[in-house]
Write a protein that holds these residues in place. Structure first.
Motif, mmCIF file in Angstrom:
data_model
loop_
_atom_site.group_PDB
_atom_site.id
_atom_site.type_symbol
_atom_site.label_atom_id
_atom_site.label_comp_id
_atom_site.label_asym_id
_atom_site.label_seq_id
_atom_site.Cartn_x
_atom_site.Cartn_y
_atom_site.Cartn_z
ATOM 1 N N UNK A 1 -7.601 -5.793 -5.914
ATOM 2 C CA UNK A 1 -8.140 -4.788 -5.014
ATOM 3 C C UNK A 1 -7.021 -4.149 -4.196
ATOM 4 N N UNK A 2 -7.158 -2.872 -3.960
ATOM 5 C CA UNK A 2 -6.223 -2.123 -3.129
ATOM 6 C C UNK A 2 -7.000 -1.522 -1.966
ATOM 7 N N UNK A 3 -6.475 -1.703 -0.769
ATOM 8 C CA UNK A 3 -7.090 -1.113 0.414
ATOM 9 C C UNK A 3 -6.197 0.023 0.917
ATOM 10 N N UNK A 4 -6.832 1.117 1.303
ATOM 11 C CA UNK A 4 -6.122 2.307 1.746
ATOM 12 C C UNK A 4 -6.733 2.797 3.051
ATOM 13 N N UNK A 5 -5.902 3.017 4.053
ATOM 14 C CA UNK A 5 -6.389 3.483 5.350
ATOM 15 C C UNK A 5 -5.542 4.673 5.788
ATOM 16 N N UNK A 6 -6.194 5.840 5.890
ATOM 17 C CA UNK A 6 -5.486 7.065 6.271
ATOM 18 C C UNK A 6 -5.475 7.248 7.779
ATOM 19 N N UNK A 7 -4.490 7.987 8.253
ATOM 20 C CA UNK A 7 -4.423 8.386 9.649
ATOM 21 C C UNK A 7 -3.575 9.650 9.747
ATOM 22 N N UNK A 8 -3.637 10.298 10.905
ATOM 23 C CA UNK A 8 -2.759 11.441 11.150
ATOM 24 C C UNK A 8 -3.409 12.802 11.057
ATOM 25 N N UNK A 9 -4.681 12.846 10.711
ATOM 26 C CA UNK A 9 -5.353 14.138 10.658
ATOM 27 C C UNK A 9 -5.561 14.708 12.051
ATOM 28 N N UNK A 10 -6.006 15.961 12.107
ATOM 29 C CA UNK A 10 -6.259 16.593 13.388
ATOM 30 C C UNK A 10 -6.426 18.088 13.238
ATOM 31 N N UNK A 11 -6.366 18.761 14.366
ATOM 32 C CA UNK A 11 -6.510 20.218 14.389
ATOM 33 C C UNK A 11 -5.178 20.851 14.745
ATOM 34 N N UNK A 12 -4.844 21.928 14.050
ATOM 35 C CA UNK A 12 -3.575 22.596 14.277
ATOM 36 C C UNK A 12 -3.756 24.083 13.994
ATOM 37 N N UNK B 1 1.535 18.868 10.208
ATOM 38 C CA UNK B 1 0.919 17.559 10.415
ATOM 39 C C UNK B 1 1.525 16.594 9.414
ATOM 40 N N UNK B 2 1.545 15.319 9.761
ATOM 41 C CA UNK B 2 1.956 14.294 8.804
ATOM 42 C C UNK B 2 0.830 13.272 8.679
ATOM 43 N N UNK B 3 0.324 13.125 7.488
ATOM 44 C CA UNK B 3 -0.676 12.127 7.193
ATOM 45 C C UNK B 3 -0.003 10.839 6.731
ATOM 46 N N UNK B 4 -0.603 9.722 7.114
ATOM 47 C CA UNK B 4 -0.113 8.419 6.682
ATOM 48 C C UNK B 4 -1.236 7.657 6.004
ATOM 49 N N UNK B 5 -0.865 6.796 5.085
ATOM 50 C CA UNK B 5 -1.831 5.954 4.390
ATOM 51 C C UNK B 5 -1.232 4.568 4.251
ATOM 52 N N UNK B 6 -1.833 3.613 4.916
ATOM 53 C CA UNK B 6 -1.394 2.221 4.802
ATOM 54 C C UNK B 6 -2.002 1.620 3.548
ATOM 55 N N UNK B 7 -1.143 1.113 2.673
ATOM 56 C CA UNK B 7 -1.570 0.557 1.392
ATOM 57 C C UNK B 7 -1.423 -0.953 1.431
ATOM 58 N N UNK B 8 -2.484 -1.660 1.120
ATOM 59 C CA UNK B 8 -2.417 -3.121 1.071
ATOM 60 C C UNK B 8 -3.195 -3.606 -0.141
ATOM 61 N N UNK B 9 -2.916 -4.841 -0.541
ATOM 62 C CA UNK B 9 -3.618 -5.402 -1.681
ATOM 63 C C UNK B 9 -2.690 -5.632 -2.843
ATOM 64 N N UNK B 10 -3.093 -5.228 -4.031
ATOM 65 C CA UNK B 10 -2.435 -5.646 -5.264
ATOM 66 C C UNK B 10 -1.268 -4.787 -5.683
ATOM 67 N N UNK B 11 -0.268 -4.618 -4.809
ATOM 68 C CA UNK B 11 0.889 -3.823 -5.219
ATOM 69 C C UNK B 11 1.601 -4.490 -6.379
ATOM 70 N N UNK B 12 1.603 -5.844 -6.395
ATOM 71 C CA UNK B 12 2.396 -6.518 -7.406
ATOM 72 C C UNK B 12 1.737 -6.538 -8.770
ATOM 73 N N UNK B 13 0.503 -6.067 -8.887
ATOM 74 C CA UNK B 13 -0.148 -6.009 -10.190
ATOM 75 C C UNK B 13 -0.221 -4.587 -10.711
ATOM 76 N N UNK B 14 0.506 -3.683 -10.114
ATOM 77 C CA UNK B 14 0.576 -2.284 -10.552
ATOM 78 C C UNK B 14 -0.720 -1.517 -10.362
#
Length: 127
Positions: free
Chosen positions: A1-12, A18-31
């Motif tokens: 399983x891979x978990x993805x959490x975005x942040x950084x959106x807004x109004x401009x 703007x810079x969006x970020x996405x924290x990636x966690x989970x199965x990086x080692x299984x491709x």
């Protein structure tokens, strides 16, 4: 399983950044997240692949409308995916989603059939 959490959106305002970020966690080692991407969906429109990156080589792929304005990048140490958005236009207004998949083909096609998705972050650009 891979978990993805975005942040950084807004109004401009148009022309801004703007810079969006996405924290990636989970199965990086299984491709499972060999390909990471940013997608967007505006009201009444289909989800569109904005930019993708093949994490094994760093190769990047962009839709034509954002070339020269948006940059996708990854911080391998922190497992964070970024989308730097410059010279924003009102037509960039959409919900932006981070996605992951094991297939390099999906990186090339940028079709919205990735296996893992974040919850999205809203970007609004006013004229």
């Amino acid at each position: 399983q891979v978990q993805l959490v975005e942040s950084g959106g807004g109004s401009v305002q148009a022309g801004g950044s703007l810079r969006l970020s996405c924290a990636v966690s989970g199965s990086r080692n299984t491709d499972s997240s060999a390909c990471l991407g940013w997608f967007r969906q505006a009201p009444g429109k289909e989800r569109e692949g904005v930019a993708t990156i093949y994490t094994r080589t760093g190769s990047t792929y962009y839709t034509d409308s954002v070339k020269g304005r948006f940059t996708i990048s990854q911080d391998n140490a922190e497992n964070i995916l970024y989308l730097q958005m410059n010279s924003l236009k009102p037509e960039d207004t959409a919900m932006y989603y981070c996605a992951a998949d094991k297939s390099v083909i999906r990186c090339l096609t940028r079709r919205p059939d990735f296996g893992y998705w974040g919850q999205g972050t809203q970007v609004t650009v006013s004229s």
